[in-house]
Design an enzyme around this catalytic site. Structure first.
Site, mmCIF file in Angstrom:
data_model
loop_
_atom_site.group_PDB
_atom_site.id
_atom_site.type_symbol
_atom_site.label_atom_id
_atom_site.label_comp_id
_atom_site.label_asym_id
_atom_site.label_seq_id
_atom_site.Cartn_x
_atom_site.Cartn_y
_atom_site.Cartn_z
ATOM 1 N N LEU A 298 5.180 -18.280 -88.779
ATOM 2 C CA LEU A 298 5.612 -18.870 -90.450
ATOM 3 C C LEU A 298 6.871 -17.331 -90.908
ATOM 4 C CD1 LEU A 298 1.841 -18.987 -90.664
ATOM 5 C CD2 LEU A 298 2.861 -20.587 -91.181
ATOM 6 N N TYR B 135 20.185 -22.646 -94.108
ATOM 7 C CA TYR B 135 18.843 -22.564 -93.742
ATOM 8 C C TYR B 135 18.856 -23.756 -92.734
ATOM 9 C CZ TYR B 135 13.629 -23.326 -94.517
ATOM 10 O OH TYR B 135 12.294 -23.893 -94.580
ATOM 11 N N ARG C 170 23.899 -24.332 -98.589
ATOM 12 C CA ARG C 170 22.606 -24.912 -98.702
ATOM 13 C C ARG C 170 22.284 -25.053 -96.834
ATOM 14 N NH1 ARG C 170 18.496 -28.244 -101.138
ATOM 15 N NH2 ARG C 170 17.146 -28.572 -99.711
ATOM 16 N N VAL D 177 16.977 -31.914 -111.956
ATOM 17 C CA VAL D 177 18.541 -30.438 -111.054
ATOM 18 C C VAL D 177 19.270 -32.050 -110.219
ATOM 19 C CG1 VAL D 177 19.744 -30.206 -108.874
ATOM 20 C CG2 VAL D 177 17.791 -28.489 -109.846
ATOM 21 N N PHE E 154 2.402 -18.460 -98.477
ATOM 22 C CA PHE E 154 1.570 -19.665 -98.631
ATOM 23 C C PHE E 154 0.802 -20.056 -97.729
ATOM 24 C CE2 PHE E 154 2.548 -24.346 -98.957
ATOM 25 C CZ PHE E 154 1.415 -24.582 -99.981
HETATM 26 N N1 NAD Z 1 5.708 -25.023 -97.430
HETATM 27 C C1 NAD Z 1 6.426 -25.492 -96.653
HETATM 28 O O1 NAD Z 1 6.631 -27.220 -97.349
HETATM 29 C C2 NAD Z 1 7.752 -25.749 -95.293
HETATM 30 C C3 NAD Z 1 8.662 -26.099 -95.752
HETATM 31 C C4 NAD Z 1 8.850 -26.313 -94.006
HETATM 32 C C5 NAD Z 1 9.045 -25.470 -93.767
HETATM 33 N N2 NAD Z 1 8.475 -24.076 -93.710
HETATM 34 C C6 NAD Z 1 8.213 -23.269 -93.321
HETATM 35 O O2 NAD Z 1 6.847 -22.367 -92.739
HETATM 36 C C7 NAD Z 1 7.857 -21.338 -93.073
HETATM 37 C C8 NAD Z 1 6.255 -20.499 -94.009
HETATM 38 O O3 NAD Z 1 6.613 -20.751 -95.086
HETATM 39 P P1 NAD Z 1 5.912 -20.464 -96.489
HETATM 40 O O4 NAD Z 1 6.306 -22.142 -97.587
HETATM 41 O O5 NAD Z 1 4.316 -20.407 -96.035
HETATM 42 O O6 NAD Z 1 6.507 -19.148 -96.786
HETATM 43 P P2 NAD Z 1 6.510 -18.407 -97.766
HETATM 44 O O7 NAD Z 1 7.820 -17.444 -98.303
HETATM 45 O O8 NAD Z 1 5.007 -18.331 -98.504
HETATM 46 O O9 NAD Z 1 5.257 -17.323 -96.355
HETATM 47 C C9 NAD Z 1 7.197 -16.500 -95.769
HETATM 48 C C10 NAD Z 1 6.135 -15.173 -94.969
HETATM 49 O O10 NAD Z 1 6.582 -14.661 -94.442
HETATM 50 C C11 NAD Z 1 6.662 -13.221 -94.844
HETATM 51 N N3 NAD Z 1 8.332 -12.714 -93.722
HETATM 52 C C12 NAD Z 1 9.348 -12.817 -93.811
HETATM 53 N N4 NAD Z 1 9.955 -12.264 -93.844
HETATM 54 C C13 NAD Z 1 9.621 -11.334 -93.247
HETATM 55 C C14 NAD Z 1 9.098 -9.853 -91.829
HETATM 56 N N5 NAD Z 1 11.340 -9.832 -91.319
HETATM 57 N N6 NAD Z 1 8.646 -9.918 -91.537
HETATM 58 C C15 NAD Z 1 7.035 -9.733 -91.988
HETATM 59 N N7 NAD Z 1 7.427 -10.588 -92.862
HETATM 60 C C16 NAD Z 1 7.978 -11.778 -93.146
HETATM 61 C C17 NAD Z 1 7.008 -13.500 -96.438
HETATM 62 O O11 NAD Z 1 6.523 -12.210 -96.684
HETATM 63 C C18 NAD Z 1 5.897 -14.045 -96.171
HETATM 64 O O12 NAD Z 1 5.131 -14.251 -96.721
HETATM 65 C C19 NAD Z 1 8.088 -20.580 -92.638
HETATM 66 O O13 NAD Z 1 9.348 -20.893 -91.882
HETATM 67 C C20 NAD Z 1 9.155 -22.047 -93.383
HETATM 68 O O14 NAD Z 1 10.919 -22.377 -93.548
HETATM 69 C C21 NAD Z 1 7.520 -24.294 -95.299
HETATM 70 O O1 UDX Z 2 12.939 -27.222 -111.763
HETATM 71 C C1 UDX Z 2 13.400 -27.996 -109.598
HETATM 72 C C2 UDX Z 2 13.529 -27.355 -108.354
HETATM 73 C C3 UDX Z 2 14.236 -28.412 -107.471
HETATM 74 N N1 UDX Z 2 14.369 -29.551 -108.120
HETATM 75 C C4 UDX Z 2 15.016 -30.241 -107.082
HETATM 76 O O2 UDX Z 2 13.856 -30.054 -105.940
HETATM 77 C C5 UDX Z 2 13.791 -31.305 -104.828
HETATM 78 C C6 UDX Z 2 12.527 -29.922 -104.338
HETATM 79 O O3 UDX Z 2 12.651 -29.205 -104.188
HETATM 80 P P1 UDX Z 2 12.233 -27.990 -103.616
HETATM 81 O O4 UDX Z 2 12.674 -26.506 -104.024
HETATM 82 O O5 UDX Z 2 10.641 -27.840 -103.177
HETATM 83 O O6 UDX Z 2 12.971 -27.571 -102.311
HETATM 84 P P2 UDX Z 2 13.514 -28.671 -100.761
HETATM 85 O O7 UDX Z 2 12.433 -29.906 -100.281
HETATM 86 O O8 UDX Z 2 15.181 -29.032 -101.172
HETATM 87 O O9 UDX Z 2 13.679 -28.034 -99.441
HETATM 88 C C7 UDX Z 2 12.051 -27.261 -99.258
HETATM 89 O O10 UDX Z 2 11.737 -28.212 -97.815
HETATM 90 C C8 UDX Z 2 11.052 -27.387 -97.169
HETATM 91 C C9 UDX Z 2 11.645 -26.023 -96.895
HETATM 92 O O11 UDX Z 2 11.860 -25.673 -95.267
HETATM 93 C C10 UDX Z 2 11.729 -25.629 -97.747
HETATM 94 O O12 UDX Z 2 10.559 -24.909 -98.493
HETATM 95 C C11 UDX Z 2 12.861 -25.770 -98.565
HETATM 96 O O13 UDX Z 2 14.351 -26.035 -97.908
HETATM 97 C C12 UDX Z 2 15.396 -30.968 -104.401
HETATM 98 O O14 UDX Z 2 16.130 -32.385 -104.972
HETATM 99 C C13 UDX Z 2 15.220 -29.336 -106.070
HETATM 100 O O15 UDX Z 2 17.202 -29.830 -106.324
HETATM 101 C C14 UDX Z 2 14.303 -29.717 -109.700
HETATM 102 O O16 UDX Z 2 15.607 -30.821 -109.723
HETATM 103 N N2 UDX Z 2 13.965 -29.189 -110.423
#
Ligand code: NAD
Ligand code: UDX
Length: 389
Positions: free
Chosen positions: A96, A185, A182, A253, A28
């Site tokens: 990422l 991570y 939980r 949830v 993403f």
């Molecule tokens: N989206 C958010 O709000 C959010 C919040 C907090 C932290 N993050 C962090 O940001 C980073 C990216 O998140 P995202 O939302 O884009 O998630 P995502 O799951 O969409 O992207 C992660 C990508 O990493 C790839 N990947 C995972 N393991 C791999 C491996 N062993 N080798 C090669 N590729 C691999 C997956 O295929 C995926 O395309 C992550 O480290 C996540 O923990 C994201």
């Molecule tokens: O269908 C649903 C899904 C989720 N939820 C709630 O919505 C909240 C947000 O849930 P998300 O699935 O977006 O994930 P969280 O915000 O808890 O964690 C995220 O935080 C930052 C990143 O590191 C990760 O992408 C993820 O861990 C949580 O309280 C969860 O319990 C619902 O109430 N209904």
């Protein structure tokens, strides 16, 4: 690209074109970052991932001048000897790659810990040994629960920002017990942050750590049964989008009382671009990247999404748009939650002068418009198909 090469950094110095090794580029955040780098800068990308569906439009794009600056390598960083060579070819590494969906943390804790800690180790090591700059993606989850959550429910101190605002250099990391898987991570992410920080302190690694606070927008996760497994549980934006598309109630949830601040992916990517192009200001720092003005409870998010989806789809909202579900039933044993997440913005503001712009309403409107346009027809077809009995 004369215009692009004349670009200057925040201190007025010219920005040299660079080669970026982006690990997890097919996800993403990676897909949005690739788009931004290719369209607005002269930099090249070595894109590493096991999937490339979300960046296919860039790899095979009609625009050849973009496609020639991105090279996709289908690599699982767990076991691929090409990783070090690709890092050596780069000026900057952005990691990422991770398992980052909460439904996995308590049900696949080993995979979660390996992915977020063990698999990231070689990346840090190769960067340190080859003197490559690293931007590592951590998470706001490293803060865990707020101090305020441990105060009595009626304590006036709960209103005091000192008890809930999350500061990179001051706030503690507060996780639940080991049975509450939980936190596998968050704990793995915390340890890799500490390792990177120590590599910086002891061996001079140039690093920046990003703590994203719920970045959301198009291409986030998957819609179960359409472009992901039917039984899969993505993050909340995709869960709620899926329910809206199928005209089913949104599941809250434990009553949807937890609070989150959501930021539009495009605002957040601006912050990452500033980090990429301003190493002198970004190195050695940990940055919260979120939007403190966009706070809602999950229940409020569900209500807002229902209202906006009715507007963009033209369908009437359901009479009962939400339904409560226990966390045990939804996520299984070992789930726990962060109560509240408001980022302090002092450090990123001071170092990079960055601020988020987009309101929650606006970002949900553009994201749900995308979800409707991308998935509504496919969902209709799936629903119309008779199920095998
Ligand atoms: N989206 C958010 O709000 C959010 C919040 C907090 C932290 N993050 C962090 O940001 C980073 C990216 O998140 P995202 O939302 O884009 O998630 P995502 O799951 O969409 O992207 C992660 C990508 O990493 C790839 N990947 C995972 N393991 C791999 C491996 N062993 N080798 C090669 N590729 C691999 C997956 O295929 C995926 O395309 C992550 O480290 C996540 O923990 C994201
Ligand atoms: O269908 C649903 C899904 C989720 N939820 C709630 O919505 C909240 C947000 O849930 P998300 O699935 O977006 O994930 P969280 O915000 O808890 O964690 C995220 O935080 C930052 C990143 O590191 C990760 O992408 C993820 O861990 C949580 O309280 C969860 O319990 C619902 O109430 N209904």
């Amino acid at each position: 690209m004369a215009a692009a090469s004349a670009r200057v950094d925040l201190d007025g110095k010219p920005i040299k074109p660079m080669t970026i090794c982006m690990i997890g580029a097919g996800g993403f955040i990676g897909s949005h970052l690739c788009e931004k780098v290719l369209t607005e800068t002269p930099h090249k990308i070595l894109a590493l991932d096991v999937y490339n569906d979300k960046i296919k439009h860039l790899l095979e794009g009609e625009n050849a001048s973009l496609a020639e600056r991105i090279q996709f390598h289908r690599i699982n960083i767990k076991h691929d000897s090409r990783l070090e060579g690709l890092i050596k070819m780069s000026d900057l590494v952005i990691n990422l790659a991770a398992i980052c969906t909460p439904a996995d943390y308590n049900t696949r804790p080993l995979d979660t810990i390996y992915s977020n800690f063990i698999d990231a180790l070689p990346v840090v090591k190769y960067c340190s040994e080859n003197s490559k700059r690293l931007i590592h993606f951590s998470t706001c989850e490293v803060y865990g629960k707020t101090i305020g959550s441990f105060l009595p429910k009626d304590s006036p101190l709960r209103e005091d920002p000192a008890y809930y605002i999350l500061k990179e250099d001051e706030s503690p990391c507060i996780f639940g017990s080991i049975e509450k898987q939980r936190w596998s991570y968050a704990c793995a992410k915390q340890l890799i942050e500490r390792l990177i920080y120590a590599e910086g302190a002891e061996n001079g690694l140039e690093f920046t750590i990003v703590r994203p606070f719920n970045w959301i927008g198009p291409r986030m996760d998957f819609i179960p049964g359409i472009d992901g497994p039917s039984e899969g549980v993505p993050r909340v934006l995709a869960c709620f989008s899926n329910a809206l598309l199928r005209r089913e109630p949104l599941k809250l949830v434990d009553g949807g009382q937890s609070q989150r601040t959501f930021i539009y992916i495009k605002d957040a990517i601006e912050a990452v671009m500033l980090m990429i192009e301003n190493p002198a200001r970004a190195n050695g720092h940990i940055f919260n990247v979120g939007n403190p003005n966009n706070e809602v409870t999950v229940r409020q998010l569900a209500e807002m999404m229902s209202e906006i989806y009715a507007k963009v789809s033209g369908d009437q909202a359901l009479q009962s748009p939400t339904v409560d579900i226990s966390s045990k039933e939804f996520y299984g044993e070992g789930y726990d939650d962060s109560d509240k997440r408001i980022p302090d913005m002092t450090i990123i503001n001071r170092q990079l002068g960055w601020n988020p712009k987009t309101s929650l309403w606006d970002l949900l409107e553009s994201t749900l418009t995308y979800q409707h346009r991308t998935y509504a027809e496919a969902i209709k077809k799936v629903i119309a198909k008779p199920t095998a009995s």
